[in-house]
Scaffold this motif. Structure first.
Motif, PDB file in Angstrom:
ATOM      1  N   SER A 156     144.643  85.708  10.956  1.00 20.20           N
ATOM      2  CA  SER A 156     143.657  84.829  10.287  1.00 20.20           C
ATOM      3  C   SER A 156     142.921  85.799   9.622  1.00 20.20           C
TER       4      SER A 156
ATOM      5  N   ALA B 223     147.819  81.502   7.712  1.00 26.18           N
ATOM      6  CA  ALA B 223     146.570  81.320   8.298  1.00 26.18           C
ATOM      7  C   ALA B 223     145.348  82.094   7.818  1.00 26.18           C
TER       8      ALA B 223
ATOM      9  N   ASN C 254     142.469  83.953   6.352  1.00 29.20           N
ATOM     10  CA  ASN C 254     140.935  83.472   5.692  1.00 29.20           C
ATOM     11  C   ASN C 254     140.164  84.571   5.567  1.00 29.20           C
ATOM     12  N   ALA C 255     140.344  85.780   5.977  1.00 27.54           N
ATOM     13  CA  ALA C 255     139.556  86.959   5.587  1.00 27.54           C
ATOM     14  C   ALA C 255     140.409  88.055   5.311  1.00 27.54           C
TER      15      ALA C 255
ATOM     16  N   PHE D 249     146.347  82.853  -1.288  1.00 25.49           N
ATOM     17  CA  PHE D 249     145.935  82.654  -0.161  1.00 25.49           C
ATOM     18  C   PHE D 249     144.709  81.679  -0.028  1.00 25.49           C
TER      19      PHE D 249
ATOM     20  N   ARG E 251     143.282  79.598   1.652  1.00 22.04           N
ATOM     21  CA  ARG E 251     142.605  79.144   2.825  1.00 22.04           C
ATOM     22  C   ARG E 251     141.357  80.361   3.056  1.00 22.04           C
ATOM     23  N   LEU E 252     141.590  81.328   2.100  1.00 21.91           N
ATOM     24  CA  LEU E 252     140.629  82.385   1.932  1.00 21.91           C
ATOM     25  C   LEU E 252     139.566  82.306   2.115  1.00 21.91           C
ATOM     26  N   GLU E 253     138.368  82.630   3.054  1.00 19.39           N
ATOM     27  CA  GLU E 253     136.968  82.375   2.999  1.00 19.39           C
ATOM     28  C   GLU E 253     135.979  83.964   2.700  1.00 19.39           C
ATOM     29  N   GLN E 254     136.728  84.772   3.278  1.00 17.81           N
ATOM     30  CA  GLN E 254     135.977  86.211   3.093  1.00 17.81           C
ATOM     31  C   GLN E 254     137.138  87.057   2.176  1.00 17.81           C
TER      32      GLN E 254
ATOM     33  N   HIS F 149     138.381  79.778  -6.758  1.00 19.22           N
ATOM     34  CA  HIS F 149     139.143  79.325  -5.203  1.00 19.22           C
ATOM     35  C   HIS F 149     138.300  78.321  -4.902  1.00 19.22           C
TER      36      HIS F 149
ATOM     37  N   ARG G  22     137.794  77.854  -1.614  1.00 20.80           N
ATOM     38  CA  ARG G  22     136.971  77.992  -0.088  1.00 20.80           C
ATOM     39  C   ARG G  22     136.306  79.339   0.120  1.00 20.80           C
ATOM     40  N   LEU G  23     136.393  80.212  -0.808  1.00 22.55           N
ATOM     41  CA  LEU G  23     135.821  81.390  -0.803  1.00 22.55           C
ATOM     42  C   LEU G  23     134.367  81.368  -0.773  1.00 22.55           C
TER      43      LEU G  23
END
Length: 310
Positions: free
Chosen positions: A61, A95, A97-98, A126, A128-131, A147, A149-150
């Motif tokens: 992840s 998966a 996300n960072a 990506f 689902r990338l949050e960070q 994006h 979700r970022l």
């Protein structure tokens, strides 16, 4: 101050070096780090290819990239090949996300010597990338960040160009944590407080909770602008650490009447007098003011220095 140590944890998981198949038994509980070693025959791209073929890698992840030159000379080599492969093989990492590109210490390469790359393709690859964290500003290009979700964008440099500042500010994403290490003009920093006009006017990042404009040579100007900014009425954390804040900026913030709602005000590595600190403590109970600095006198002028330049 220098960047003296590699990451021990990232995105809430311990960082574990991946060097060969079998190094990690459960990719879901750790953050793998890929990095070259001095005199190694393995390029970063090779390490990434090996990891992607490892059993269970799809549960990764968060991923960290460290030194990306086999000879250790990251000032000559960019991470372009690894970025290209990461994007091309995105389906093997559903998966993610960072991401952190540039977990490189000053002993390995000073921050202002790190050769960076182009990250425009990352945002669509990506979803689902949050960070997203990146260290080093030489030839760094974020591209157009669109994006869904970022929420965390961190750019660490010893000298950030105005064009890079503007790319970061143009991010079309639900940013909650926005962090720039602006750096010194000796190492390429050429932005000014005017570049943040839209941000300080409250026009950007409506979900913003943490504003970290760190390592800046114009901390006083930032503080003065923020004192009149509606941002102070809604953010939870203001981080002006590693910079050159003096009594001028401290007084502007303290008399703004807007610090009481902050959960944290961090000015660590500062040039604020005891009187200035007393003003700030009277305005907010949540002041972090470690690492008091002393200004230098040079060529008839008072000199203030950021924490991280070279």
């Amino acid at each position: 101050m220098t960047v003296s140590g590699n990451l021990e944890s990232f995105a809430g998981k311990p960082v574990v070096d991946f060097k060969a198949a079998g190094d990690i038994s459960d990719f879901g509980v750790v953050t793998p780090r890929l990095r070259c070693e001095y005199d190694s025959n393995h390029a970063l791209r090779d390490l990434l290819a090996t990891m992607l073929d490892a059993p269970g890698a799809a549960s990764t992840s968060a991923l960290v990239f460290g030194l990306w030159a086999e000879n250790g000379e990251t000032y000559e080599v960019s991470p372009a090949a690894a970025i290209e492969m990461l994007v091309a093989k995105k389906d093997k990492l559903p998966a993610i996300n960072a991401l952190f590109f540039g977990d490189i210490t000053s002993e390995e390469n000073e921050i202002s010597w790190i050769e960076q790359g182009e990250y425009a393709a990352i945002w669509s690859a990506f979803p689902r990338l949050e960070q997203f964290w990146v260290r080093g500003g030489n030839n760094l290009r974020l591209g157009a960040i669109n994006h869904q979700r970022l929420d965390t964008l961190v750019v660490q440099t010893g000298g950030m160009s105005r064009s890079l500042v503007r790319e970061a500010l143009a991010a079309n994403a639900p940013i909650r944590h926005f962090e720039l290490w602006l750096g010194a003009d000796d190492y390429g920093a050429d932005s000014s407080v005017e570049d943040f006009a839209d941000l300080f006017a409250g026009k950007l990042f409506p979900a913003l909770e943490t504003l970290a404009l760190r390592n800046s040579e114009y901390s006083d100007a930032i503080a003065t602008a923020l004192a009149a900014s509606p941002l102070l009425d809604r953010i939870k954390t203001l981080d002006l650490s590693m910079g050159t804040l003096t009594d001028e900026g401290a007084r502007a913030l303290a008399t703004s009447g807007r610090l009481g709602g902050l959960e944290t005000l961090d000015i660590s590595h500062h040039y604020v007098s005891s009187e200035g600190l007393a003003l700030l403590r009277g305005a907010t109970p949540n002041l972090v003011a470690d690492d008091l600095q002393e200004a230098d006198e040079w060529d008839g002028k008072t000199q203030y220095y950021v924490a991280v330049g070279e």
